[in-house]
Design a protein around this motif. Structure first.
Motif, PDB file in Angstrom:
ATOM      1  N   ASP A   3      -9.785   8.652   9.214  1.00  0.00           N
ATOM      2  CA  ASP A   3     -10.895   7.788   9.620  1.00  0.00           C
ATOM      3  C   ASP A   3     -10.770   6.396   9.014  1.00  0.00           C
ATOM      4  OD1 ASP A   3     -11.874   9.864  11.103  1.00  0.00           O
ATOM      5  OD2 ASP A   3     -13.492  10.384   9.716  1.00  0.00           O
ATOM      6  N   GLU A   4     -10.155   6.315   7.850  1.00  0.00           N
ATOM      7  CA  GLU A   4      -9.946   5.019   7.208  1.00  0.00           C
ATOM      8  C   GLU A   4      -8.965   4.174   8.042  1.00  0.00           C
ATOM      9  OE1 GLU A   4      -9.145   3.395   2.651  1.00  0.00           O
ATOM     10  OE2 GLU A   4      -8.569   5.435   3.189  1.00  0.00           O
ATOM     11  N   ARG A  24      -9.620  -0.905  13.990  1.00  0.00           N
ATOM     12  CA  ARG A  24     -10.724  -1.504  14.741  1.00  0.00           C
ATOM     13  C   ARG A  24     -11.226  -2.787  14.083  1.00  0.00           C
ATOM     14  NH1 ARG A  24     -12.137   2.146  18.678  1.00  0.00           N
ATOM     15  NH2 ARG A  24     -11.251   4.226  18.355  1.00  0.00           N
ATOM     16  N   GLY A  25     -10.984  -2.913  12.778  1.00  0.00           N
ATOM     17  CA  GLY A  25     -11.414  -4.122  12.077  1.00  0.00           C
ATOM     18  C   GLY A  25     -10.329  -5.170  11.931  1.00  0.00           C
ATOM     19  N   ALA A  26      -9.109  -4.829  12.353  1.00  0.00           N
ATOM     20  CA  ALA A  26      -7.998  -5.783  12.257  1.00  0.00           C
ATOM     21  C   ALA A  26      -8.149  -6.815  13.371  1.00  0.00           C
ATOM     22  CB  ALA A  26      -6.660  -5.049  12.376  1.00  0.00           C
ATOM     23  N   CYS A  78       0.826  -1.202   0.000  1.00  0.00           N
ATOM     24  CA  CYS A  78       0.000   0.000   0.000  1.00  0.00           C
ATOM     25  C   CYS A  78       0.867   1.262   0.000  1.00  0.00           C
ATOM     26  CB  CYS A  78      -0.932   0.009   1.204  1.00  0.00           C
ATOM     27  SG  CYS A  78      -0.106   0.354   2.776  1.00  0.00           S
ATOM     28  N   ARG A  79       0.203   2.404  -0.136  1.00  0.00           N
ATOM     29  CA  ARG A  79       0.844   3.715  -0.033  1.00  0.00           C
ATOM     30  C   ARG A  79       0.350   4.338   1.265  1.00  0.00           C
ATOM     31  NH1 ARG A  79      -0.649   5.254  -4.538  1.00  0.00           N
ATOM     32  NH2 ARG A  79       1.211   4.683  -5.727  1.00  0.00           N
ATOM     33  N   PRO A  80       1.129   4.313   2.339  1.00  0.00           N
ATOM     34  CA  PRO A  80       0.639   4.736   3.656  1.00  0.00           C
ATOM     35  C   PRO A  80      -0.011   6.117   3.682  1.00  0.00           C
ATOM     36  CG  PRO A  80       2.743   3.631   3.900  1.00  0.00           C
ATOM     37  CD  PRO A  80       2.512   3.782   2.420  1.00  0.00           C
ATOM     38  N   LYS A  81       0.540   7.049   2.932  1.00  0.00           N
ATOM     39  CA  LYS A  81       0.014   8.421   2.990  1.00  0.00           C
ATOM     40  C   LYS A  81      -1.292   8.579   2.225  1.00  0.00           C
ATOM     41  CE  LYS A  81       4.552  10.464   3.772  1.00  0.00           C
ATOM     42  NZ  LYS A  81       5.615  11.385   3.286  1.00  0.00           N
TER      43      LYS A  81
END
Length: 217
Positions: free
Chosen positions: A71-72, A78-80, A63-66
């Protein structure tokens, strides 16, 4: 997903499941897949949406962290569901995000101990790299009062913070050692030969010893 399924090893899964992780993919091989794919943000989002642990770990590598909104990232944490996904999300993505400090402050006192542990992990990063503005005596107050009875993930994160304070900040070292000795958290944790114990006093003293230049006569 088919490629990840082909990498599944029942023996690795059995080991991982003892630590709360529900995947059986060798992480070295997973990193090789990520290296081939390179950065692909859209694919990363699609992999995360599968809710499959191996796919989510791959997503965090490509992924691209930035690119993630605050909120994402909050929703992702919270969903991990598993420790490895949580750790990689914090270490590989949130720490590199422009929202890291805002999330650290928001997560630090969250009633969910897993979310709070992420706040403590980000705080530990600041203790080591950007301590200016942190209330380190206040952190030690909280650790001294709450770490002993904290849930496992939160306790581990608080203990890491305690050790980091003792290692990086000589002016607080004696107090950090005293708290660790009084609480005895992880004192009897099994440690492999050649590895440093996570028991904070041992951890602090060993890292300080390593960083102190030896003197020769």
């Amino acid at each position: 997903m088919a490629e990840l399924a082909a990498l599944e090893d029942p023996k690795i899964r059995a080991v991982n499941e003892r630590h709360g992780d529900d995947h059986g993919v060798n992480l070295t091989r997973l990193r090789a897949v990520a290296k081939r794919l390179k950065t692909q943000q859209d694919l990363a989002r699609d992999l995360w949406a599968t809710d499959d642990t191996a796919a989510r770990l791959l997503a965090l590598l490509i992924c691209r962290p930035k690119a993630y909104a605050r909120d994402e990232l909050d929703a992702m944490l919270r969903g991990a569901r598993t420790p490895k996904v949580q750790d990689w999300l914090i270490g590989y993505v949130v720490k590199k995000s422009p929202h890291a400090e805002e999330l650290r402050a928001a997560w630090f006192a969250d009633p969910d101990p897993v979310v709070a542990s992420a706040g403590w992990a980000l705080t530990t990063e600041r203790v080591a790299k950007k301590p200016a503005g942190l209330d380190i005596p206040g952190l030690l107050d909280t650790i001294g009062a709450e770490m002993k009875d904290a849930p496992d993930r939160l306790q581990w994160a608080m203990n890491h913070c305690l050790a980091q304070i003792g290692i990086e900040h000589p002016e607080h070292r004696a107090r950090a050692l005293a708290i660790g000795e009084r609480l005895e958290v992880l004192k009897d944790y099994p440690t492999s030969p050649g590895c440093t114990s996570p028991y904070a006093p041992t951890w602090i003293n060993e890292m300080v010893r390593r960083s102190t230049p030896s003197t020769t006569r």
